[in-house]
Design a protein around this motif. Structure first.
Motif, PDB file in Angstrom:
ATOM      1  N   THR A  68     -13.385  -7.883 -10.988  1.00 23.27           N
ATOM      2  CA  THR A  68     -12.577  -6.686 -11.195  1.00 23.27           C
ATOM      3  C   THR A  68     -11.812  -6.348  -9.929  1.00 23.27           C
ATOM      4  OG1 THR A  68     -12.635  -4.377 -11.931  1.00 23.27           O
ATOM      5  CG2 THR A  68     -14.451  -5.129 -10.553  1.00 23.27           C
ATOM      6  N   ARG A  69     -10.632  -5.716 -10.100  1.00 25.81           N
ATOM      7  CA  ARG A  69      -9.788  -5.323  -8.968  1.00 25.81           C
ATOM      8  C   ARG A  69      -9.179  -3.961  -9.269  1.00 25.81           C
ATOM      9  NH1 ARG A  69      -9.308 -10.332 -10.370  1.00 25.81           N
ATOM     10  NH2 ARG A  69      -7.720  -9.790 -11.910  1.00 25.81           N
ATOM     11  N   THR A  70      -9.000  -3.159  -8.238  1.00 26.48           N
ATOM     12  CA  THR A  70      -8.407  -1.831  -8.417  1.00 26.48           C
ATOM     13  C   THR A  70      -7.237  -1.577  -7.469  1.00 26.48           C
ATOM     14  OG1 THR A  70      -9.996  -0.850  -6.874  1.00 26.48           O
ATOM     15  CG2 THR A  70     -10.575  -0.820  -9.217  1.00 26.48           C
ATOM     16  N   ALA A  71      -6.981  -2.487  -6.548  1.00 25.70           N
ATOM     17  CA  ALA A  71      -5.912  -2.265  -5.574  1.00 25.70           C
ATOM     18  C   ALA A  71      -4.554  -2.272  -6.258  1.00 25.70           C
ATOM     19  CB  ALA A  71      -5.952  -3.336  -4.488  1.00 25.70           C
ATOM     20  N   LEU A  72      -3.727  -1.299  -5.897  1.00 23.71           N
ATOM     21  CA  LEU A  72      -2.372  -1.221  -6.446  1.00 23.71           C
ATOM     22  C   LEU A  72      -1.483  -0.522  -5.432  1.00 23.71           C
ATOM     23  CD1 LEU A  72      -0.694  -1.792  -9.103  1.00 23.71           C
ATOM     24  CD2 LEU A  72      -1.001   0.634  -9.599  1.00 23.71           C
ATOM     25  N   GLY A  73      -0.400  -1.180  -5.046  1.00 24.27           N
ATOM     26  CA  GLY A  73       0.539  -0.560  -4.118  1.00 24.27           C
ATOM     27  C   GLY A  73       0.060  -0.613  -2.675  1.00 24.27           C
ATOM     28  N   ALA A  74       0.785   0.104  -1.822  1.00 25.33           N
ATOM     29  CA  ALA A  74       0.481   0.133  -0.394  1.00 25.33           C
ATOM     30  C   ALA A  74      -0.868   0.806  -0.144  1.00 25.33           C
ATOM     31  CB  ALA A  74       1.583   0.885   0.356  1.00 25.33           C
ATOM     32  N   ASP A  75      -1.454   0.487   1.007  1.00 25.49           N
ATOM     33  CA  ASP A  75      -2.777   1.019   1.334  1.00 25.49           C
ATOM     34  C   ASP A  75      -2.800   2.539   1.398  1.00 25.49           C
ATOM     35  OD1 ASP A  75      -3.733  -1.553   1.466  1.00 25.49           O
ATOM     36  OD2 ASP A  75      -3.586  -1.701   3.654  1.00 25.49           O
ATOM     37  N   ASP A  76      -1.653   3.145   1.748  1.00 24.89           N
ATOM     38  CA  ASP A  76      -1.629   4.604   1.870  1.00 24.89           C
ATOM     39  C   ASP A  76      -1.285   5.302   0.555  1.00 24.89           C
ATOM     40  OD1 ASP A  76       0.992   3.842   1.702  1.00 24.89           O
ATOM     41  OD2 ASP A  76       1.697   5.040   3.398  1.00 24.89           O
ATOM     42  N   PHE A  77      -1.173   4.532  -0.529  1.00 21.31           N
ATOM     43  CA  PHE A  77      -0.874   5.115  -1.834  1.00 21.31           C
ATOM     44  C   PHE A  77      -2.161   5.270  -2.623  1.00 21.31           C
ATOM     45  CE2 PHE A  77       0.417   4.238  -6.385  1.00 21.31           C
ATOM     46  CZ  PHE A  77       0.857   5.531  -6.623  1.00 21.31           C
ATOM     47  N   ASP A  78      -2.445   6.479  -3.069  1.00 19.09           N
ATOM     48  CA  ASP A  78      -3.680   6.757  -3.783  1.00 19.09           C
ATOM     49  C   ASP A  78      -3.504   6.465  -5.280  1.00 19.09           C
ATOM     50  OD1 ASP A  78      -6.083   7.604  -4.740  1.00 19.09           O
ATOM     51  OD2 ASP A  78      -5.787   9.730  -4.286  1.00 19.09           O
ATOM     52  N   SER A  79      -3.962   5.284  -5.695  1.00 16.21           N
ATOM     53  CA  SER A  79      -3.904   4.908  -7.108  1.00 16.21           C
ATOM     54  C   SER A  79      -5.284   4.961  -7.747  1.00 16.21           C
ATOM     55  CB  SER A  79      -3.316   3.501  -7.262  1.00 16.21           C
ATOM     56  OG  SER A  79      -4.146   2.544  -6.626  1.00 16.21           O
ATOM     57  N   ALA A  80      -6.252   5.538  -7.059  1.00 15.47           N
ATOM     58  CA  ALA A  80      -7.618   5.583  -7.588  1.00 15.47           C
ATOM     59  C   ALA A  80      -7.653   6.270  -8.936  1.00 15.47           C
ATOM     60  CB  ALA A  80      -8.536   6.305  -6.601  1.00 15.47           C
ATOM     61  N   GLY A  81      -8.415   5.685  -9.847  1.00 15.77           N
ATOM     62  CA  GLY A  81      -8.559   6.268 -11.177  1.00 15.77           C
ATOM     63  C   GLY A  81      -7.421   5.974 -12.116  1.00 15.77           C
ATOM     64  N   ARG A  82      -6.531   5.041 -11.722  1.00 10.76           N
ATOM     65  CA  ARG A  82      -5.348   4.799 -12.555  1.00 10.76           C
ATOM     66  C   ARG A  82      -5.082   3.324 -12.858  1.00 10.76           C
ATOM     67  NH1 ARG A  82      -2.308   9.245 -13.493  1.00 10.76           N
ATOM     68  NH2 ARG A  82      -2.818  11.107 -12.289  1.00 10.76           N
ATOM     69  N   TRP A  83      -5.804   2.409 -12.242  1.00 12.65           N
ATOM     70  CA  TRP A  83      -5.532   0.982 -12.475  1.00 12.65           C
ATOM     71  C   TRP A  83      -6.793   0.181 -12.204  1.00 12.65           C
ATOM     72  CZ3 TRP A  83      -1.063  -1.582 -14.017  1.00 12.65           C
ATOM     73  CH2 TRP A  83      -1.033  -2.981 -13.837  1.00 12.65           C
ATOM     74  N   ILE A  84      -7.258  -0.553 -13.217  1.00 11.71           N
ATOM     75  CA  ILE A  84      -8.395  -1.438 -13.014  1.00 11.71           C
ATOM     76  C   ILE A  84      -8.177  -2.712 -13.811  1.00 11.71           C
ATOM     77  CG2 ILE A  84      -9.804  -0.387 -14.857  1.00 11.71           C
ATOM     78  CD1 ILE A  84     -12.244  -0.882 -12.967  1.00 11.71           C
ATOM     79  N   GLU A  85      -8.375  -3.844 -13.169  1.00  8.66           N
ATOM     80  CA  GLU A  85      -8.236  -5.161 -13.784  1.00  8.66           C
ATOM     81  C   GLU A  85      -9.621  -5.763 -13.991  1.00  8.66           C
ATOM     82  OE1 GLU A  85      -5.775  -7.562 -11.243  1.00  8.66           O
ATOM     83  OE2 GLU A  85      -4.279  -5.977 -10.978  1.00  8.66           O
ATOM     84  N   ALA A  86      -9.827  -6.388 -15.141  1.00  9.10           N
ATOM     85  CA  ALA A  86     -11.095  -7.046 -15.448  1.00  9.10           C
ATOM     86  C   ALA A  86     -10.814  -8.456 -15.957  1.00  9.10           C
ATOM     87  CB  ALA A  86     -11.875  -6.255 -16.487  1.00  9.10           C
TER      88      ALA A  86
END
Length: 284
Positions: free
Chosen positions: A84-102
């Motif tokens: 699983t992966r959750t990283a999306l966009g630049a490190d300073d962009f808060d995408s938590a809770g909005r993108w998860i890959e499985a």
């Protein structure tokens, strides 16, 4: 060949959805992989709810939002989740809770399933700026995913009606978040022919990313079928809705899709979310 039933739904808070009747839909529906948005719960709470009727062998991955009780995306499956992966966009962009890959292995066929929850936005506010950042990051990542994998489906609440077929009252919403020409332009490119020049509805350019809107491909050029209706007034009873929940698939996977359906509640008082589940079968 393996037939998979894949569904997505914005539950508008999974604990509230369960209290209102979500299990009466989920338990008999035969879902193999379920993408959830606006979960607003912890991993332990999600596990407990999914197993409420008895152990059902759900494997769950969850990305919670930075702020407790907000957003949250999950993928639940009866198949093992390999990564699983959750990283999306630049490190300073808060995408938590909005993108998860499985990632899955379906009898030898690799499959990636993404649960995505795009910001709702609000014109001329910081909320809209965050939405632009997310759509930028989403476009980059989807270009990467298509290049890296043959079988990918991005599921979720994209919070944008792509065309005039996707909103009942589109004329009254052209200046509102969710149907802004610039927002729709992202999806012109996303669903545009791969690497072909695109002139988007907002007159911006770019090239097509080659993804397939499974719902539109299956339903054809018809109004809807809508997936979200306001709780207010008679929107649900009059079917004054928006189609903002999607299965966006790579062409190879989209060609294997059948039985696409929006599981619209039979009546207003039987709704357990303001969104309806969107379900499709994929034969791999």
């Amino acid at each position: 060949m393996s037939a998979l039933r894949i569904a997505t739904v914005n539950v508008n808070g999974i604990r509230a959805a369960y209290r209102k009747g979500m299990p009466t839909w989920l338990e008999p529906r035969g879902i193999d992989i379920l993408a959830l948005q606006e979960v607003r719960a912890s991993r332990a709470q999600v596990d407990a709810l999914l197993d409420e009727a008895g152990p059902s062998n759900w494997n769950v991955v969850l990305d919670e939002a930075t702020a407790a009780g907000r957003a949250g995306v999950a993928v639940a499956s009866h198949r093992p989740i390999l990564a699983t992966r959750t990283a999306l966009g630049a490190d300073d962009f808060d995408s938590a809770g909005r993108w998860i890959e499985a990632d899955f292995d379906i009898d030898g066929t690799p499959l990636t399933v993404v649960s995505c929850y795009v910001h709702s936005g609000e014109v001329d506010t910081p909320k809209q700026e965050e939405k632009w950042k997310f759509l930028d990051a989403m476009a980059v990542r989807m270009q990467e995913l298509r290049a890296e994998h043959e079988h990918v489906v991005v599921l979720g609440d994209f919070n944008v009606g792509h065309t005039t077929l996707d909103i009942k009252n589109w004329k009254g919403n052209v200046k509102r978040a969710g149907f802004l020409p610039r927002e729709r332009g992202y999806f012109d490119r996303l669903y545009g022919e791969f690497e072909a020049p695109i002139e988007a509805v907002d007159a911006s350019g770019g090239t097509g990313l080659g993804w397939v809107d499974v719902g539109r491909a299956q339903a054809g050029e018809v109004d809807g079928p809508y997936t979200w209706w306001s709780w207010r007034g008679n929107a649900f009873d009059n079917d004054t809705g928006w189609r903002i929940d999607y299965h966006a698939a790579t062409p190879t996977l989209a060609a294997k899709a059948t039985n696409y359906v929006v599981d619209r509640a039979a009546a207003y008082d039987q709704r357990w979310s303001d969104h309806a589940p969107v379900v499709a079968d994929y034969v791999l």
